[in-house]
Write an enzyme that holds these catalytic residues in place. Structure first.
Site, PDB file in Angstrom:
ATOM      1  CD  GLU A 107      -3.366   0.517   2.062  1.00 26.37           C
ATOM      2  OE1 GLU A 107      -3.201  -0.140   2.279  1.00 26.37           O
ATOM      3  OE2 GLU A 107      -3.874   1.911   2.373  1.00 26.37           O
ATOM      4  CG  ASP A 161      -2.858  -0.671   5.217  1.00 25.83           C
ATOM      5  OD1 ASP A 161      -2.123  -1.331   5.259  1.00 25.83           O
ATOM      6  OD2 ASP A 161      -3.123   0.046   6.106  1.00 25.83           O
ATOM      7  CE1 TYR A 186       0.805   5.915   7.482  1.00 24.56           C
ATOM      8  CE2 TYR A 186      -0.228   4.785   8.795  1.00 24.56           C
ATOM      9  CZ  TYR A 186      -0.297   5.216   7.022  1.00 24.56           C
ATOM     10  OH  TYR A 186      -1.279   5.275   5.913  1.00 24.56           O
TER      11      TYR A 186
END
Length: 718
Positions: A8, A108, A315
């Site tokens: 992703e 994901d 993140y």
DNA sequence: GCAAGGTC
């Protein structure tokens, strides 16, 4: 054998590559796009990554009046602005991901991730029929999870793909078509263009704000009295009844206690603790940064993204308030300890590192935390966010703070008064998180039965207050609570409402007339759009696709039917809707009264000069107008001399009357006088009058940019 | 021109 793994985002590609083989090689395509190559058994594996959605929905025929026929196209072609960075990634996948023997979908494991990988495989890798595709299913990006997911790959769940497609299509059907219909109603009724939008998330969000405005408007304030006494030692004590709504009772207390002394009735002590805060998720960081620094959620999000791409923090788009032990806290602290300021706190950490994890979790990412890499040369604001993240990370490992509370009741002629003091007995985590104030009050030296002189007896008349308006941080929290939007989109949604001029105000969000009228209009024609019903409906329908109760086709057709009914209604009442929307928009722009004709002065935009100005709404009958500097705000105050509004502008902010000539002798300033020759080009120099007073400028402006102040003139001419 | 959702 060649295998291609599609991820992703670049960071997950790196983690997956390294989990499969510690000797995975990092490569760069076209100087911009990172990918990894590795060997596993007999396989040559290439790990490539998307950057979120690479493909967007777009109408088959853009000239159609309504858009129900859509197809997927590269995002950089559909949204030219903002998705440019996806182009290189699509190219890289097309180049590196063709003609492999097998493909792995490793995005994901959620609806959007499944669709991101599916579209990348279909349109970039050319894997239309998916016969070479398998799916990795993992919930964290740890080596153990990833290896397990690789060894136990599953079939791609087509129901999950269809769920994603249906979500995109339905949001497009409702959002784009209804927005278009509203804009068209304005252009039909008023021949003006007004950028309007409605959608499954933004409209209920606006509705929450309108609802609050209504509560405030309908609020009937009730008077009440607070009675307090100031006793010896300047201690303020409050009557035990708190808010007293009965005036007679308030007066009774006052007469009774007037001129009397107080006796200490009872003193008690109690202990309490305050646990450390929980690790940041995105919403938590946005909220804290707003409260501590006044940063907008959008600003915080952008900075957090920068810190993440620079490698300093983890993140940012996570819901998790948990720091898993797999993170290796020790090594992070060792690295952070190279900073002297951080070290002072890190040195005091307990030997057993156990964070005070919160309740919220996230399948894909842990809470936001520093990586240990110390940043250099951060801007002032970036540094603030970075330090906020570091100190929050440090403080969650410390023990609770301890407090002692003293409560005392005093008696004045049978009426009870009380006060409380709190002092810190053990600072704990609070010593390591410099963004919270610590209560540390001094306990007065008194004991039970002491007689204390009353220095003053006060009856404060107050009014109950309406509920507070939302600010950007409290609105984000409300959206989280109602599960509207996602962690990644909430700040953007709020920005959009500002951009459309539906709302205004930074400390407190106020709804403009246009915003109110949008909700009024939409609640008539599509009530489920203004309420959260549409989101709930959508969720139920999508769940139906996931568990085989319905098909994507059925759900999309149903949505098309629903939207068509709404559009018919809007078209039928187009004139009324359009007029009202435009008029409410104009009302939002009224900033004062025209001194020439008594009409409304409105803020307008001139496309020719690409700047805003203020003009009379009765134009062309009345041509009164004022120029305004860029970034002007209109204050509620008006000029004492002429009654026009006061504006604020510039950096630092200055205030002035809207009329820059207010209070000046107009005969003088409109005729610039010649004062010499320009030292740059030889043309006449003129004494001009501007918003900031008189100055000298060249007649050759704008070709010659020579200017100076009146005082400087002499020296410049020498 | 318009949505909401990923991401740099």
């Amino acid at each position: 054998m060649h295998e291609v793994i599609v991820c992703e985002k670049p960071t997950s590609a790196e983690k997956i590559a390294k989990a499969l083989s510690p000797s995975a090689k990092k490569k760069v395509y076209n100087k911009k796009v990172k990918y990894w190559e590795l060997k596993k058994g007999s396989k040559d594996i290439t790990v490539v990554s998307a950057v979120g959605h690479l493909y967007s929905l777009t109408p088959d025929n853009p000239k159609d009046k309504v858009y129900f026929d859509l197809h997927w196209a590269p995002a950089y072609e559909v949204n030219k602005r903002g998705s440019g960075f996806t182009k290189d990634y699509v190219r890289a996948i097309k180049k590196l991901g063709r003609n492999a023997d097998s493909y792995i979908h490793a995005c994901d494991y959620d609806t959007e991730g499944t669709l991101i990988g599916y579209n990348a495989l279909k349109y970039a890798c050319g894997q239309e029929n998916l016969d070479k595709v398998s799916r990795m299913k993992f919930s964290t990006l740890t080596k153990k999870d990833l290896l397990e997911a690789y060894d136990n790959r599953i079939e791609l769940d087509m129901n999950q793909v269809d769920t994603g497609i249906a979500r995109h299509v339905l949001d497009y059907y409702f959002g784009v078509n209804i927005s278009k219909a509203l804009m068209k109603s304005v252009s039909n009724a008023k021949h003006r263009f007004l950028k309007l939008s409605a959608g499954r998330v933004q409209t209920p969000t606006l509705s929450i704000l309108v609802e609050r405005e209504k509560e405030i408007k309908d609020f009937v304030p009730e008077p009440y009295w607070l009675i307090k006494a100031v006793v010896e030692g300047n201690i303020e004590v409050n009557h035990i009844d708190g808010k007293i709504f009965d005036r007679d009772r308030a007066e009774e207390i006052m007469t009774k206690c007037q001129g009397k002394d107080a006796i200490v009735d009872r003193i008690s002590f109690s202990n309490s603790t305050t646990k450390p805060p929980v690790p940041f998720n995105l919403g938590g960081l946005q909220s804290e940064a707003y409260n501590v620094f006044g940063f907008s959620p959008k600003k915080t999000q952008t900075i957090a993204q920068n810190l993440y791409t620079s490698g300093y923090t983890s993140y940012p788009r996570t819901s998790s308030q948990k720091l898993p032990e797999s993170l290796d806290f020790k090594s992070i602290f060792t690295q952070l300890g190279y900073d002297g300021e951080f070290k002072k706190h890190i040195d005091q950490l307990p030997s057993k590192l156990k964070p005070n994890n919160g309740k919220k979790d996230d399948a894909a990412h842990p809470a936001i935390h520093p990586t240990g890499i110390l940043p250099q040369g951060l801007s002032k604001d970036d540094k603030k966010i970075y330090e906020l993240i570091v100190y929050r990370f440090i403080s969650v490992f410390f023990e609770a703070a301890k407090f002692e509370t003293m409560s005392a009741t005093l008696d004045i002629e049978g009426e009870k008064f009380r006060f409380k003091r709190r002092r810190v007995t053990h600072k704990g985590w609070m010593e390591h998180y410099p963004f919270r104030k610590i209560d540390d009050e001094i306990f007065p030296d008194i004991k039970e039965d002491d007689l204390m002189k009353v220095l003053e007896l006060i009856s404060d008349e107050k009014e109950t207050k309406p509920p507070a308006r939302y600010n950007q941080a409290s609105l984000i929290k409300e959206l989280e609570k109602r599960e509207l939007g996602t962690k990644a989109t909430r700040a953007d949604i709020i920005d959009k409402l500002y951009d459309r001029k539906y709302i205004t105000g930074t400390q407190q969000i106020e709804v403009n007339q246009l915003g109110e009228n949008m909700i009024d209009t939409l609640s008539i024609y599509c009530n489920n759009l203004t309420s959260e019903e549409l989101t709930r409906d959508l969720q139920i329908k999508l769940d139906g696709i996931s568990n085989n109760k319905s098909t994507r086709r059925e759900i999309i057709d149903e949505g098309e039917k629903d939207v068509k009914v709404i559009l018919e209604d809007i078209t039928k009442n187009s004139n009324e809707i359009g007029s009202k929307l435009y008029e409410s928009y104009q009302e939002s722009n009224i900033i004062g009264t025209c001194p020439t004709c008594g009409g409304n002065l409105v803020k307008r935009y001139s496309p020719k000069t690409k700047s805003s100005f203020v003009g009379c709404a009765n134009y062309p009958d009345c041509t009164t107008s004022y120029s305004i500097p860029k970034g002007t705000n209109f204050l509620k105050k008006t000029c004492e001399k002429c009654g026009l509004p006061i504006i604020s502008f510039g950096k630092p902010r200055q205030r002035a009357c809207l009329d820059s000539n207010c209070g000046k002798d107009k005969t003088k300033i409109h005729k610039p006088t010649e004062v010499g020759k320009c030292p740059n080009c030889g043309k006449p120099l003129l004494k001009r009058s501007g918003r900031y007073g008189e100055f000298i400028g060249c007649k050759g402006f704008p070709k010659c940019k020579f200017t100076c102040s009146v005082d400087e003139l002499e020296s410049k001419l020498k």
